[in-house]
Design a protein around this motif. Structure first.
Motif, short mmCIF file in Angstrom:
data_model
loop_
_atom_site.label_atom_id
_atom_site.label_comp_id
_atom_site.label_asym_id
_atom_site.label_seq_id
_atom_site.Cartn_x
_atom_site.Cartn_y
_atom_site.Cartn_z
N ARG A 145 0.67 -1.33 0.00
CA ARG A 145 -0.39 0.28 -0.16
C ARG A 145 1.11 0.82 0.08
NH1 ARG A 145 -4.80 1.08 0.27
NH2 ARG A 145 -5.24 -1.07 0.49
N LYS B 130 3.79 1.56 -0.99
CA LYS B 130 4.19 1.48 -2.08
C LYS B 130 3.45 2.05 -3.62
CE LYS B 130 7.74 -2.23 -2.31
NZ LYS B 130 8.53 -2.22 -2.84
N VAL B 131 2.05 1.58 -3.08
CA VAL B 131 1.29 1.91 -3.99
C VAL B 131 0.42 3.87 -4.23
CG1 VAL B 131 -1.39 1.99 -4.97
CG2 VAL B 131 0.32 0.23 -4.76
N ASN B 132 0.97 4.53 -3.37
CA ASN B 132 0.77 5.17 -2.86
C ASN B 132 1.85 6.31 -3.00
OD1 ASN B 132 -1.42 4.83 -1.20
ND2 ASN B 132 -0.91 4.84 0.42
N PHE C 137 3.76 5.43 -5.79
CA PHE C 137 3.56 5.14 -7.28
C PHE C 137 2.75 6.67 -7.88
CE2 PHE C 137 3.35 0.64 -7.82
CZ PHE C 137 4.96 0.77 -7.36
N GLU C 138 1.78 6.35 -7.22
CA GLU C 138 0.70 7.49 -7.48
C GLU C 138 1.48 9.17 -7.05
OE1 GLU C 138 -2.34 7.69 -8.36
OE2 GLU C 138 -3.34 5.31 -8.19
N ASN D 57 3.82 10.18 -7.51
CA ASN D 57 5.38 9.87 -8.66
C ASN D 57 4.29 10.57 -10.01
OD1 ASN D 57 6.68 9.11 -6.30
ND2 ASN D 57 7.14 6.96 -8.07
N ARG D 58 2.93 9.94 -9.77
CA ARG D 58 2.32 10.36 -11.06
C ARG D 58 1.93 11.78 -11.03
NH1 ARG D 58 -3.05 10.41 -12.47
NH2 ARG D 58 -3.51 10.23 -9.82
N ARG E 260 4.62 14.05 -11.81
CA ARG E 260 5.45 13.54 -13.41
C ARG E 260 3.33 14.66 -14.19
NH1 ARG E 260 6.72 8.46 -12.68
NH2 ARG E 260 5.18 7.78 -12.86
N ASN F 5 10.47 -2.26 -8.39
CA ASN F 5 9.24 -0.96 -8.12
C ASN F 5 9.48 -0.72 -9.04
OD1 ASN F 5 9.25 -1.32 -5.14
ND2 ASN F 5 11.25 -0.26 -5.02
N GLU G 252 5.53 -0.45 -10.47
CA GLU G 252 4.85 1.02 -11.13
C GLU G 252 3.90 1.31 -12.75
OE1 GLU G 252 7.58 4.55 -10.34
OE2 GLU G 252 5.17 5.26 -10.62
N TYR H 28 1.22 -1.14 -12.38
CA TYR H 28 -0.01 0.01 -11.52
C TYR H 28 -0.74 -0.03 -12.29
CZ TYR H 28 -2.38 2.68 -7.83
OH TYR H 28 -2.60 3.50 -7.18
N LEU H 29 -0.32 1.73 -13.49
CA LEU H 29 -0.45 2.54 -13.89
C LEU H 29 -1.21 1.92 -15.69
CD1 LEU H 29 1.97 5.47 -13.22
CD2 LEU H 29 0.03 4.97 -11.81
N LYS I 286 -4.06 0.92 -14.56
CA LYS I 286 -5.53 1.53 -13.88
C LYS I 286 -7.27 2.00 -14.02
CE LYS I 286 -5.32 5.34 -10.42
NZ LYS I 286 -4.63 7.34 -10.13
N GLN J 263 -6.65 0.73 -5.96
CA GLN J 263 -5.86 0.12 -5.07
C GLN J 263 -5.50 -0.81 -4.15
OE1 GLN J 263 -4.56 3.56 -2.65
NE2 GLN J 263 -3.63 4.61 -4.72
N PHE K 64 -5.29 -4.19 -6.46
CA PHE K 64 -3.97 -4.17 -6.78
C PHE K 64 -2.92 -5.06 -5.71
CE2 PHE K 64 0.49 -2.73 -8.08
CZ PHE K 64 0.64 -3.64 -9.41
N VAL K 65 -3.09 -3.98 -4.44
CA VAL K 65 -2.16 -4.51 -3.49
C VAL K 65 -2.43 -6.01 -3.16
CG1 VAL K 65 -2.05 -4.62 -0.84
CG2 VAL K 65 -2.09 -2.48 -2.32
#
Lengths: 223, 199
Positions: free
Chosen positions: A56, A58-60, A62-63, A65-66, A69, B21, B25, B28-29, B32, B56, B59-60
């Motif tokens: 979780r 990690k996923v946060n 990723f968000e 980072n997105r 960007r 990672n 990632e 993941y993106l 989505k 989320q 995916f987790v």
């Protein structure tokens, strides 16, 4: 076997690091001893929860980072031209600011009045059933009877299911009931339900929106 | 789901298992947008922000299943996107079912996701355990992460955490796990019992 040894043994069992003989003996013990099985299952679930927690986070990331960007991209291609356009548009928008402030003041006044549940619902002429439901649910919540309060609120919400924003009083009553249901769900540790209800409150965009957002944030952060 | 095929399954499994990672990632993106679009078509009663949360969660859950070995690549006969969507529907169904919003989603029971009905803990218990795990403080948080997620050896943990020896690292890890279980049992025990009696 002390607790630390037991934790270590269960770890070895779950990771498949025991010899066939040792694993078979341990499995027999699990089948005979309900407490041991409970301990093994808890440790298995805790390990899964640790992995989910790391994922979780990690996923946060990723968000985030997105978003970074996206912001960089927008800054380069969109923000600059928009800034120029915004300067030009300012002379059209400024006269409307006073009107927005006025609407904001009206909403604040209503919100202040609605804080006092009794006062607000006493004024619901011809809608006494809804006000009675809210007051009775409020009473049950004070007595910490959250499941019963929730049942009462579900009935109340059925009555206002088709209400739209145009019927201001009942719209706020509907929002109140949803918010109260969310509080009941939180008190009962119903995480999924409370998140769903809080999102509904936020979507209604009325009095409890800020409080609901705050609560949702706390739930997501595991507070 | 169309952008990804069965070949991607192997890549994603590898990415999770090797803790890659960047690749995780990218998947993941990449998965989505279509996931959220399709879920929205099926459950338009669920708010957009909540759909993101469901993605989320799914995916987790997928990552955890792969890392723990509960899901093997050979078990997956459909592209990972479709599998993930199946998990998403299950999670969405929880919301829908809870609120008794009518759903004619008959395909829900046919999806490829293994049923959770034989699980020892209920969803509510699992959420409570998750809450306790989220609150674990340092150094336990790091020690448990290194051991259970990143597959560090005791030697590696001792080196990373500046412990004197592998034995110190092992004792620390066992103490952290034992303490965490005790806290959970104290906090949730009554509730676990109550839930189990209902099953």
């Amino acid at each position: 076997m002390d607790n630390l040894m037991l934790t270590e043994t269960i770890d070895r069992y779950l990771a498949g690091q025991m010899s066939d003989k040792e694993r078979q003996a341990f499995q027999e013990k699990i089948e005979e001893d309900a407490d041991l099985r409970s301990e093994v299952e808890l440790q298995r679930e805790v390990i899964s929860a640790i992995r989910r927690q790391v994922l979780r986070n990690k996923v946060n990331t990723f968000e985030q980072n997105r978003k970074k960007r996206t912001v960089a991209k927008w800054a380069a291609y969109v923000v600059m031209p928009l800034a120029v356009a915004a300067c030009m548009a300012a002379c059209i928008v400024l006269p409307q600011v006073d009107r927005v402030k006025q609407i904001g003041a009206d909403v604040s006044l209503y919100a202040a009045a609605a804080d006092d549940v009794t006062m607000a619902y006493a004024s619901l002429k011809g809608q006494s059933q809804v006000s009675d439901i809210i007051l009775s649910a409020n009473q049950l919540m004070k007595q910490q009877q959250y499941a019963k309060a929730d049942e009462v609120l579900v009935k109340g919400l059925e009555q206002v299911a088709t209400i739209t924003k145009e019927n201001v009083q009942l719209w706020y009553a509907k929002e109140d009931m949803l918010y109260m249901r969310a509080l009941c769900a939180i008190k009962q540790h119903k995480v999924y339900r409370s998140r769903y209800l809080l999102w509904q409150v936020i979507q209604m965009n009325a009095i409890h929106k800020d409080a609901a957002e705050q609560l949702l944030k706390q739930i997501k952060e595991g507070k | 789901m169309t952008r990804y095929n069965l070949e991607d399954n192997a890549k994603l499994f590898e990415a999770f298992k090797t803790n890659n990672n960047r690749l995780v990632e990218a998947y993941y993106l990449g998965l989505k947008t279509e996931f959220i679009k399709n879920l929205n078509l099926r459950y338009n009663c669920i708010p957009a922000d909540l759909l993101k949360d469901i993605y989320q969660d799914a995916f987790v859950e997928l990552g955890e299943k792969i890392i723990s070995g509960k899901l093997k690549e050979s078990d997956l006969t459909v592209p990972v996107g479709a599998y993930l969507f199946g998990m998403g529907k299950k999670i969405a169904h929880k919301y829908v079912k809870l609120e008794e919003i009518s759903s004619d989603d008959d395909t829900l029971n046919d999806i490829c996701v293994a049923s959770n009905s034989d699980a020892y803990f209920s969803d509510n218990d699992r959420e409570l355990i998750q809450e306790y795990v989220a609150k674990v403080a340092e150094p336990c948080s790091t020690v448990l992460r290194l051991f259970y997620f990143e597959d560090y050896t005791m030697f590696g943990i001792a080196k990373r955490m500046n412990y004197k020896s592998e034995d110190v690292a092992k004792t620390r890890k066992n103490k952290c796990m034992t303490k965490l279980k005790e806290i959970i049992k104290k906090g949730c025990y009554g509730q676990f019992d109550a839930d189990r009696n209902h099953r």
